[in-house]
Write a protein that holds these residues in place. Structure first.
Motif, PDB file in Angstrom:
ATOM      1  N   ARG A 200      42.684  44.545   0.034  1.00 21.54           N
ATOM      2  CA  ARG A 200      42.014  43.829   1.025  1.00 21.54           C
ATOM      3  C   ARG A 200      41.525  44.869   2.229  1.00 21.54           C
ATOM      4  O   ARG A 200      40.679  44.590   2.992  1.00 21.54           O
ATOM      5  N   ALA A 201      42.176  46.092   2.450  1.00 21.47           N
ATOM      6  CA  ALA A 201      41.642  46.995   3.290  1.00 21.47           C
ATOM      7  C   ALA A 201      40.181  47.558   3.185  1.00 21.47           C
ATOM      8  O   ALA A 201      39.515  48.105   3.858  1.00 21.47           O
ATOM      9  N   HIS A 202      39.696  47.084   1.883  1.00 21.01           N
ATOM     10  CA  HIS A 202      38.313  47.537   1.638  1.00 21.01           C
ATOM     11  C   HIS A 202      37.375  46.419   2.263  1.00 21.01           C
ATOM     12  O   HIS A 202      36.038  46.673   1.988  1.00 21.01           O
ATOM     13  N   CYS A 203      37.838  45.290   2.713  1.00 23.74           N
ATOM     14  CA  CYS A 203      37.045  44.089   2.941  1.00 23.74           C
ATOM     15  C   CYS A 203      36.361  44.321   4.332  1.00 23.74           C
ATOM     16  O   CYS A 203      37.050  44.931   5.260  1.00 23.74           O
ATOM     17  N   THR A 204      35.259  43.692   4.801  1.00 16.73           N
ATOM     18  CA  THR A 204      34.694  43.778   5.953  1.00 16.73           C
ATOM     19  C   THR A 204      35.536  42.781   6.990  1.00 16.73           C
ATOM     20  O   THR A 204      35.758  43.257   8.043  1.00 16.73           O
ATOM     21  N   ARG A 205      36.181  41.751   6.508  1.00 18.90           N
ATOM     22  CA  ARG A 205      36.966  41.016   7.413  1.00 18.90           C
ATOM     23  C   ARG A 205      37.882  39.956   6.422  1.00 18.90           C
ATOM     24  O   ARG A 205      37.668  39.879   5.364  1.00 18.90           O
ATOM     25  N   VAL A 206      38.649  39.613   6.963  1.00 18.45           N
ATOM     26  CA  VAL A 206      39.576  38.481   6.310  1.00 18.45           C
ATOM     27  C   VAL A 206      39.433  37.286   6.974  1.00 18.45           C
ATOM     28  O   VAL A 206      39.339  36.919   8.186  1.00 18.45           O
ATOM     29  N   VAL A 207      39.345  36.082   6.163  1.00 21.42           N
ATOM     30  CA  VAL A 207      38.954  34.696   6.631  1.00 21.42           C
ATOM     31  C   VAL A 207      39.858  33.800   6.009  1.00 21.42           C
ATOM     32  O   VAL A 207      40.517  33.846   5.024  1.00 21.42           O
ATOM     33  N   ASP A 208      40.053  32.525   6.759  1.00 24.94           N
ATOM     34  CA  ASP A 208      40.739  31.598   6.337  1.00 24.94           C
ATOM     35  C   ASP A 208      39.794  30.634   5.809  1.00 24.94           C
ATOM     36  O   ASP A 208      38.850  30.074   6.409  1.00 24.94           O
ATOM     37  N   PRO A 209      39.999  30.157   4.441  1.00 28.41           N
ATOM     38  CA  PRO A 209      38.830  29.237   3.757  1.00 28.41           C
ATOM     39  C   PRO A 209      38.474  28.177   4.406  1.00 28.41           C
ATOM     40  O   PRO A 209      37.492  27.351   4.088  1.00 28.41           O
ATOM     41  N   ARG A 210      39.409  27.676   5.336  1.00 28.90           N
ATOM     42  CA  ARG A 210      39.403  26.224   5.988  1.00 28.90           C
ATOM     43  C   ARG A 210      38.786  26.449   7.093  1.00 28.90           C
ATOM     44  O   ARG A 210      38.187  25.429   7.701  1.00 28.90           O
ATOM     45  N   GLY A 211      38.348  27.864   7.629  1.00 25.62           N
ATOM     46  CA  GLY A 211      37.809  27.803   8.762  1.00 25.62           C
ATOM     47  C   GLY A 211      36.283  27.542   8.870  1.00 25.62           C
ATOM     48  O   GLY A 211      35.524  27.438   7.786  1.00 25.62           O
TER      49      GLY A 211
ATOM     50  N   LEU B  17      32.426  29.887   9.728  1.00 21.39           N
ATOM     51  CA  LEU B  17      31.851  30.784   8.693  1.00 21.39           C
ATOM     52  C   LEU B  17      30.449  30.071   8.276  1.00 21.39           C
ATOM     53  O   LEU B  17      29.732  31.151   7.846  1.00 21.39           O
ATOM     54  N   VAL B  18      30.032  29.218   8.377  1.00 24.41           N
ATOM     55  CA  VAL B  18      28.844  28.859   7.993  1.00 24.41           C
ATOM     56  C   VAL B  18      27.944  29.512   8.784  1.00 24.41           C
ATOM     57  O   VAL B  18      26.821  30.223   8.442  1.00 24.41           O
ATOM     58  N   ASP B  19      28.117  29.856  10.249  1.00 20.12           N
ATOM     59  CA  ASP B  19      27.276  30.303  11.193  1.00 20.12           C
ATOM     60  C   ASP B  19      27.085  31.792  10.878  1.00 20.12           C
ATOM     61  O   ASP B  19      26.112  32.376  11.078  1.00 20.12           O
ATOM     62  N   ASP B  20      28.341  32.558  10.535  1.00 23.17           N
ATOM     63  CA  ASP B  20      28.144  33.719   9.995  1.00 23.17           C
ATOM     64  C   ASP B  20      27.316  34.142   8.741  1.00 23.17           C
ATOM     65  O   ASP B  20      26.795  35.075   8.667  1.00 23.17           O
ATOM     66  N   ALA B  21      27.558  33.042   7.830  1.00 26.27           N
ATOM     67  CA  ALA B  21      26.729  33.318   6.602  1.00 26.27           C
ATOM     68  C   ALA B  21      25.259  33.011   7.012  1.00 26.27           C
ATOM     69  O   ALA B  21      24.206  33.779   6.633  1.00 26.27           O
TER      70      ALA B  21
ATOM     71  N   SER C   7      35.784  29.884  -4.763  1.00 28.37           N
ATOM     72  CA  SER C   7      34.473  29.161  -5.093  1.00 28.37           C
ATOM     73  C   SER C   7      34.212  28.042  -4.260  1.00 28.37           C
ATOM     74  O   SER C   7      33.060  27.592  -3.955  1.00 28.37           O
ATOM     75  N   THR C   8      35.282  27.278  -3.634  1.00 32.32           N
ATOM     76  CA  THR C   8      34.979  26.227  -2.891  1.00 32.32           C
ATOM     77  C   THR C   8      34.246  26.687  -1.630  1.00 32.32           C
ATOM     78  O   THR C   8      33.118  25.848  -1.123  1.00 32.32           O
ATOM     79  N   LEU C   9      34.821  27.795  -1.032  1.00 32.94           N
ATOM     80  CA  LEU C   9      34.120  28.231   0.220  1.00 32.94           C
ATOM     81  C   LEU C   9      32.807  28.764  -0.079  1.00 32.94           C
ATOM     82  O   LEU C   9      32.026  28.614   0.765  1.00 32.94           O
ATOM     83  N   ALA C  10      32.553  29.386  -1.329  1.00 35.30           N
ATOM     84  CA  ALA C  10      31.114  29.976  -1.604  1.00 35.30           C
ATOM     85  C   ALA C  10      30.202  28.635  -1.723  1.00 35.30           C
ATOM     86  O   ALA C  10      28.957  28.807  -1.118  1.00 35.30           O
ATOM     87  N   ARG C  11      30.601  27.632  -2.349  1.00 38.30           N
ATOM     88  CA  ARG C  11      29.671  26.552  -2.326  1.00 38.30           C
ATOM     89  C   ARG C  11      29.558  25.951  -0.891  1.00 38.30           C
ATOM     90  O   ARG C  11      28.385  25.484  -0.742  1.00 38.30           O
TER      91      ARG C  11
END
Length: 208
Positions: free
Chosen positions: A197-208, A2-6, A31-35
């Motif tokens: 969730r249907a309005h979101c660009t993608r679904v992510v696993d925060p551990r990914g 996910l960092v690569d995508d960010a 918040s953990t993923l955002a940080r």
């Protein structure tokens, strides 16, 4: 990763800025993923490239919740200053020559903190997160138009509610009070968020 995508969202042209939103049910790990994304982008591209601005800074103060008789619904859409949040996102998109200050939320005192965060002029990516970024309710529907991408953070309900239970007990509730609040408030909020969730660009696993 996910960092690569960010990192890929950071504009290559100086002076441009992208906004990434993370949405998910309470205690999904937003918040953990955002940080982690902000730290990862800064590590790759240099300190100050990314900034973190949570929606939680726009919680209504407890005094306002008491005035509105909404304290027992804290965390529901109507307990946030959505108009203030939308205005801030617009400022973040438009202002690139001066710092933009943003509120944060202090779980220790269960209150928002004014101007506790800053988006410096040179920031290329701002990561914002919260429960209702994909919601269709009044005010909330404007949020999506201000974001370049919106990721749904998907975490199993059992794990989320274990985290919520610990969070509320640390915040001063008894185990029974915590269970009652989760059942009465957190679960209905989670169902509403899951429906968006249907309005979101993608679904992510925060551990990914």
């Amino acid at each position: 990763m996910l960092v690569d995508d960010a990192v890929a969202l950071v504009p290559s042209i100086p002076g441009r800025r992208a906004l990434l939103g993370l949405v998910g049910a309470p205690a999904a790990g937003k918040s953990t993923l955002a940080r982690r994304l902000v730290a990862g982008v800064d590590e790759r591209l240099g300190a100050g490239t990314a900034a973190y601005v949570p929606m939680d800074g726009f919680h209504l103060a407890n005094a306002q919740l008491d005035r509105l008789d909404l304290r027992d619904r804290k965390g529901a859409p109507e307990t946030f200053d959505v108009d203030g949040y939308v205005v801030l996102l617009g400022r973040i998109r438009a202002e690139r020559t001066r710092p933009v200050y943003a509120p944060d939320f202090d779980r220790r005192v269960d209150e928002p903190l004014a101007a506790a965060l800053v988006v410096p002029p040179g920031t290329g990516l701002v990561v914002t997160e919260g429960n209702y970024l994909a919601d269709d309710g009044p005010g909330w529907s404007q949020v999506r138009d201000l974001l370049d991408e919106l990721w749904y953070v998907d975490t199993p309900r059992r794990l989320r509610e274990q985290r919520l239970l610990r969070r509320h007990i640390r915040g001063g509730r008894t185990p029974e009070e915590a269970h009652d609040f989760i059942a009465a408030s957190e679960r209905p909020n989670a169902r509403r968020i899951e429906a968006s969730r249907a309005h979101c660009t993608r679904v992510v696993d925060p551990r990914g």
